[in-house]
Write a protein that holds these residues in place. Sequence first.
Motif, PDB file in Angstrom:
ATOM      1  N   VAL A 122       0.803  -1.228   0.000  1.00 28.91           N
ATOM      2  CA  VAL A 122       0.000   0.000   0.000  1.00 28.91           C
ATOM      3  C   VAL A 122       0.836   1.278   0.000  1.00 28.91           C
ATOM      4  CG1 VAL A 122      -2.071  -0.998   1.016  1.00 28.91           C
ATOM      5  CG2 VAL A 122      -0.244  -0.218   2.520  1.00 28.91           C
ATOM      6  N   ILE A 123       2.154   1.172   0.119  1.00 29.20           N
ATOM      7  CA  ILE A 123       2.981   2.382   0.019  1.00 29.20           C
ATOM      8  C   ILE A 123       2.999   2.849  -1.428  1.00 29.20           C
ATOM      9  CG2 ILE A 123       5.362   3.224   0.086  1.00 29.20           C
ATOM     10  CD1 ILE A 123       5.776   1.875   2.674  1.00 29.20           C
ATOM     11  N   GLY A 124       2.755   4.160  -1.598  1.00 35.65           N
ATOM     12  CA  GLY A 124       2.736   4.717  -2.943  1.00 35.65           C
ATOM     13  C   GLY A 124       1.540   4.268  -3.745  1.00 35.65           C
ATOM     14  N   SER A 125       0.351   4.245  -3.124  1.00 39.01           N
ATOM     15  CA  SER A 125      -0.841   3.681  -3.749  1.00 39.01           C
ATOM     16  C   SER A 125      -1.194   4.354  -5.072  1.00 39.01           C
ATOM     17  CB  SER A 125      -2.037   3.785  -2.787  1.00 39.01           C
ATOM     18  OG  SER A 125      -2.352   5.138  -2.515  1.00 39.01           O
ATOM     19  N   LYS A 126      -0.998   5.675  -5.149  1.00 36.45           N
ATOM     20  CA  LYS A 126      -1.303   6.403  -6.387  1.00 36.45           C
ATOM     21  C   LYS A 126      -0.068   7.038  -7.012  1.00 36.45           C
ATOM     22  CE  LYS A 126      -4.981   7.175  -7.768  1.00 36.45           C
ATOM     23  NZ  LYS A 126      -5.852   6.437  -8.704  1.00 36.45           N
ATOM     24  N   THR A 127       0.926   7.328  -6.197  1.00 29.88           N
ATOM     25  CA  THR A 127       2.083   8.085  -6.686  1.00 29.88           C
ATOM     26  C   THR A 127       3.338   7.242  -6.815  1.00 29.88           C
ATOM     27  OG1 THR A 127       2.834   8.711  -4.464  1.00 29.88           O
ATOM     28  CG2 THR A 127       1.155  10.125  -5.504  1.00 29.88           C
TER      29      THR A 127
END
Length: 363
Positions: free
Chosen positions: A172-177
């Motif tokens: 879940v780290i950096g889910s969109k970026t």
Amino acid sequence: MKQREIPCVLMRGGTSKGPYFNRKDLPEDLDQLSEVLIAAVGAGHSLNIDGIGGGSAVTTKVAMLSQSNDDWADIDYFFAQVSVDERRVDYSPTCGNILAGVGPAAIEMGLMPIMGETTAVKILSTNTGARVEAIIETPSNNEVAHVNYQGAASVNGVPGTAAPIVLNFKDVIGSKTGKLFPTGNAMDMIDGIELTCIDVAMPMVIGRATDFGITGYETREELDKNKKLFELFEPLRIKAGELMGLGDVGKSVVPKFGLLAPPKEGGAIAARYFMPWTAHPAFAVTGSICTGSCLLASNTVAEGLAVTPNENPAKIKIEHPTGSIDVIFDYGIDKHGFELHSAGLLRTSRKLFDGKVCIPAYI
């Protein structure tokens, strides 16, 4: 002219509620899909009087499910945040509360078989790429095996008790970026205010409550009435969104906004979460994972405010307007910084209705 009928299951998931559809029953084209969801929910009216929405951002959410082609996942979960007052749909976020109903809904819809006394459903959030394992009680009790909704688990913001659903979040780290800190900094100064722009399960912009003229202990109603507060943080959220590489977020619910204060009830932090144009009545699941990560990472706005346990896995209790939410973090900190291995939460869900939602035939 006869209306169009679309099968759906209406579920409460955590502190949210909405229809759960089989993705194959809906248009592939997103513009057409948006028209269908707007009609189903009744978006464009504060009461959603011409649809099944509930007049709140937590009751105009939609889950669309399908069997997954992913090597790991059982179910693909596509989320839509439908607006209340406007005829608009945002596909950029995900929702961890609605996710609590994905496993039960997938079983109820015949997309996932029951595997025993408990069923583990591996869920891929197609909006963000997050992988979540949901553990659901599916007893037989000398009857046909079924999803159990009755139990002693409680969730602040939901009346009564229900069967527990355990959610284990991974990747879940950096889910969109694609980055923990999308701006490259653990803390940024934007228009003279220190903010942490962080992306774990949900991109967020997090500040200190006192920097925005509030205590951080206000009720949802008090926050929603404070128009000056929204006028202050919305331009900052938009600027932060650009710095995070999310483009123009003026009409997007991502990034969400959070404000922190020292805990008062024995938790790790007191926090208020914005969706972003209204205050959340409790706290978002994905937002709790992001906020907890902000507490555990170094050099963020949470330093000096948070009381974090000296253990790993760490139980982070976030105090919110209707109680608290607990997240168990299995994490590490090394020369590369904060690394989240998994985050676990307990939620509940309940099937409310199973049938067909009707939309005008011209859509």
